[in-house]
Design a protein around this motif. Structure first.
Motif, PDB file in Angstrom:
ATOM      1  N   UNK A  17      41.018  38.987  40.953  1.00 57.04           N
ATOM      2  CA  UNK A  17      41.376  39.130  42.167  1.00 57.04           C
ATOM      3  C   UNK A  17      42.974  39.601  42.123  1.00 57.04           C
ATOM      4  N   UNK A  18      43.509  39.311  40.778  1.00 54.38           N
ATOM      5  CA  UNK A  18      44.716  39.862  40.641  1.00 54.38           C
ATOM      6  C   UNK A  18      44.835  41.290  40.336  1.00 54.38           C
ATOM      7  N   UNK A  19      43.799  41.781  39.456  1.00 59.28           N
ATOM      8  CA  UNK A  19      43.731  43.191  38.899  1.00 59.28           C
ATOM      9  C   UNK A  19      42.193  43.558  39.401  1.00 59.28           C
ATOM     10  N   UNK A  20      42.108  44.103  40.824  1.00 59.90           N
ATOM     11  CA  UNK A  20      40.867  44.270  41.219  1.00 59.90           C
ATOM     12  C   UNK A  20      40.112  45.429  40.931  1.00 59.90           C
ATOM     13  N   UNK A  21      40.743  46.329  40.237  1.00 58.67           N
ATOM     14  CA  UNK A  21      40.174  47.711  39.985  1.00 58.67           C
ATOM     15  C   UNK A  21      39.006  47.410  38.741  1.00 58.67           C
TER      16      UNK A  21
END
Length: 516
Positions: free
Chosen positions: A326-330
């Motif tokens: 969720x903090x780095x969704x890519x």
């Protein structure tokens, strides 16, 4: 009553008055600790007073992590034990998190649907691959011929200066201070999933030089020079800044997170240090649950670039393994827009498991594990040579940065971390460590010569856990003495005092560090 007796009584009264005034000043200095009442602040101030008696260990000094300290048998698994004060549910979450920390991720698509999504570029298949047995990583003699399963925990961060007017305006607004390398991104990825070439490989050459020590001794230090070879996607920008990073040990992270923010600020507020030690906080962006971003205190990473264990873990999932959270969704990790083929590769997002390759619950379980890796009990705390080494550690003023002890927040998020007397030996601040340790690359508010003071607890068991482990941010130091001798900048005066010690004194100092 004789004049001698009267003089003794007067001196005793003066001593008691001085002690009372000192205690009052200490309590006043802790007035920011709103999680403690006045009586408790007085007790905490007394407990945290600097050591003055080196004839014996301080109370509870053998328990560096308070009630969480583990007294399990010292062997190669000693850094992988749970905090001793975890309850049953906490131990269950620790065990499941341990499984996630150790598991090998695989490329998508795969029949192991809950374990795919690795890459497309990556440095390791698992967290454990770099953090060897939850301890410090090592630098191999050669990177030639390494297989994927032989990830060693050394990677290269990449960035370039801002060049366009728009980029410079962002820098001036302190939104950024450098940019990822346009083609290769923020980190060199030395492995790739099938169908892609890896970004490149690392080569290191060392230049050795002697350092003369008092007493006729000589130490040999080695200075690394890095090259990036076998580039898979064309040349990098010529002005690329390269920073090596070695995976650090994992123990005690939850207790470091529970150190009161204002205790860290108090460390930074000291301005009268005789050696010119001026620690600074690295203020970093913190993503909140509602999607907003605030400023927080950087605590984790070699330059204190991450505010919490969760942020540190999510950053490692994204950059080291190419896994989304969720903090780095890519889902493509560190693939840049210029790497179209990389961004077009299959990913591991499963509709029934949520929008990320590492779901929130999995990230929380890894967080529980990383937060509760126990610090081992100290050894030989009352050994005469260890105590003499401790005295020398204080006399050399190593404690100006390696602050010995804290009492954690009473209102800590995790109850097992609350109100614990801990001995991590760090101020959690950035310090200018001199040109010799400069990586030539800023990170947030940390300059090229700035490094966070690393905790020292457990450092004496480094080679018990990983016999090939090495020290400092890039593993250049093979021994604790070499690590000390690389200190410069704000630590130059302390380093020079160690150089000036007799051989026996240096040996005792190292003996103290090995007891931690």
């Amino acid at each position: 009553m004789s004049s001698r007796t009267l003089r003794g009584v007067a001196l005793a009264c003066l001593g008691a008055l001085s002690a009372t005034l000192a205690a009052a000043q200490a309590v006043d200095a802790l007035s920011y600790r709103h999680d403690l009442d006045a009586a408790t602040r007085a007790r905490v101030a007394q407990v945290l007073a600097p050591a003055t008696d080196f004839s014996r260990a301080e109370s509870f000094e053998a328990m560096p992590a308070g009630a969480g300290t583990t007294d399990r048998l010292v062997n190669a698994d000693i850094f992988s034990q749970p905090s001793a004060n975890l309850d049953f549910e906490g131990r269950q979450r620790f065990a499941v998190g341990n499984g996630l920390f150790r598991k090998d991720w695989v490329a998508a698509p795969s029949s192991t649907r809950a374990s795919d999504g690795l890459g497309p570029f990556f440095n390791a298949r698992s967290c454990q691959a770099c953090h060897v047995k939850d301890g410090r990583a090592h630098v191999p003699e050669s990177f030639a011929g390494l297989e994927r399963e032989e990830a060693v925990g050394l990677l290269l961060r990449l960035s370039v200066p801002a060049l366009t007017d728009a980029e410079r305006r962002r820098v001036e607004a302190r939104e950024i201070n450098t940019l990822p390398e346009p083609l290769y991104g923020g980190q060199l990825q030395n492995f790739a999933v099938p169908g892609l070439a890896a970004e490149g490989s690392i080569a290191i050459a060392y230049e050795e030089f002697p350092v003369e020590l008092a007493g006729g001794e000589t130490a040999m230090l080695r200075k690394p020079a890095y090259r990036i070879e076998n580039l898979g996607y064309g040349p990098m920008r010529e002005d690329v800044m390269v920073s090596p990073r070695l995976a650090p040990p994992m123990l005690g992270l939850g207790l470091l997170e529970a150190i009161h923010e204002d205790d860290i600020r108090a460390n930074a507020d000291r301005r009268d240090d005789p050696d010119g030690v001026l620690g600074r906080i690295n203020r970093v962006p913190v993503l909140q649950a509602d999607g907003s971003v605030t400023q927080g205190v950087g605590r984790f990473g070699w330059k204190a670039g991450q505010p919490t264990i969760t942020h540190q873990s999510a950053d490692a999932f994204a950059n080291d393994m190419g896994l989304s959270t969720r903090l780095h969704p890519e889902p493509w990790g560190d693939c840049t827009p210029a790497q179209e083929q990389c961004r077009g590769m299959p990913h591991g997002v499963q509709a029934d498991l949520g929008p990320y390759e590492v779901p929130d619950e999995a990230l929380a379980l890894v967080d529980s594990y990383a937060s509760n890796l126990a610090v081992p009990r100290r050894r030989d705390v009352n050994d005469a040579r260890v105590l003499d080494g401790k005295r020398l550690f204080y006399q050399a003023r190593c404690t100006a940065c390696h602050v010995p002890k804290y009492v954690t927040r009473r209102d800590a998020e995790r109850p097992e971390h609350a109100f614990q007397l801990i001995w991590p030996y760090t101020d959690m601040l950035l310090h200018d460590m001199g040109e010799g340790l400069s990586d030539g690359r800023p990170e947030g508010e940390a300059g090229p010569r700035d490094w966070r003071t690393p905790p020292l607890w457990g450092i004496g068991l480094t080679h018990t856990v990983n016999p090939r482990a090495s020290f400092l941010h890039d593993g250049r130091a093979r021994t604790l003495l070499e690590a000390v001798l690389w200190h410069g900048g704000e630590a130059q005066a302390a380093r020079d005092r160690v150089v000036a010690m007799t051989p026996q004194e240096r040996a005792d100092l190292i003996r103290f560090l090995e007891s931690l």
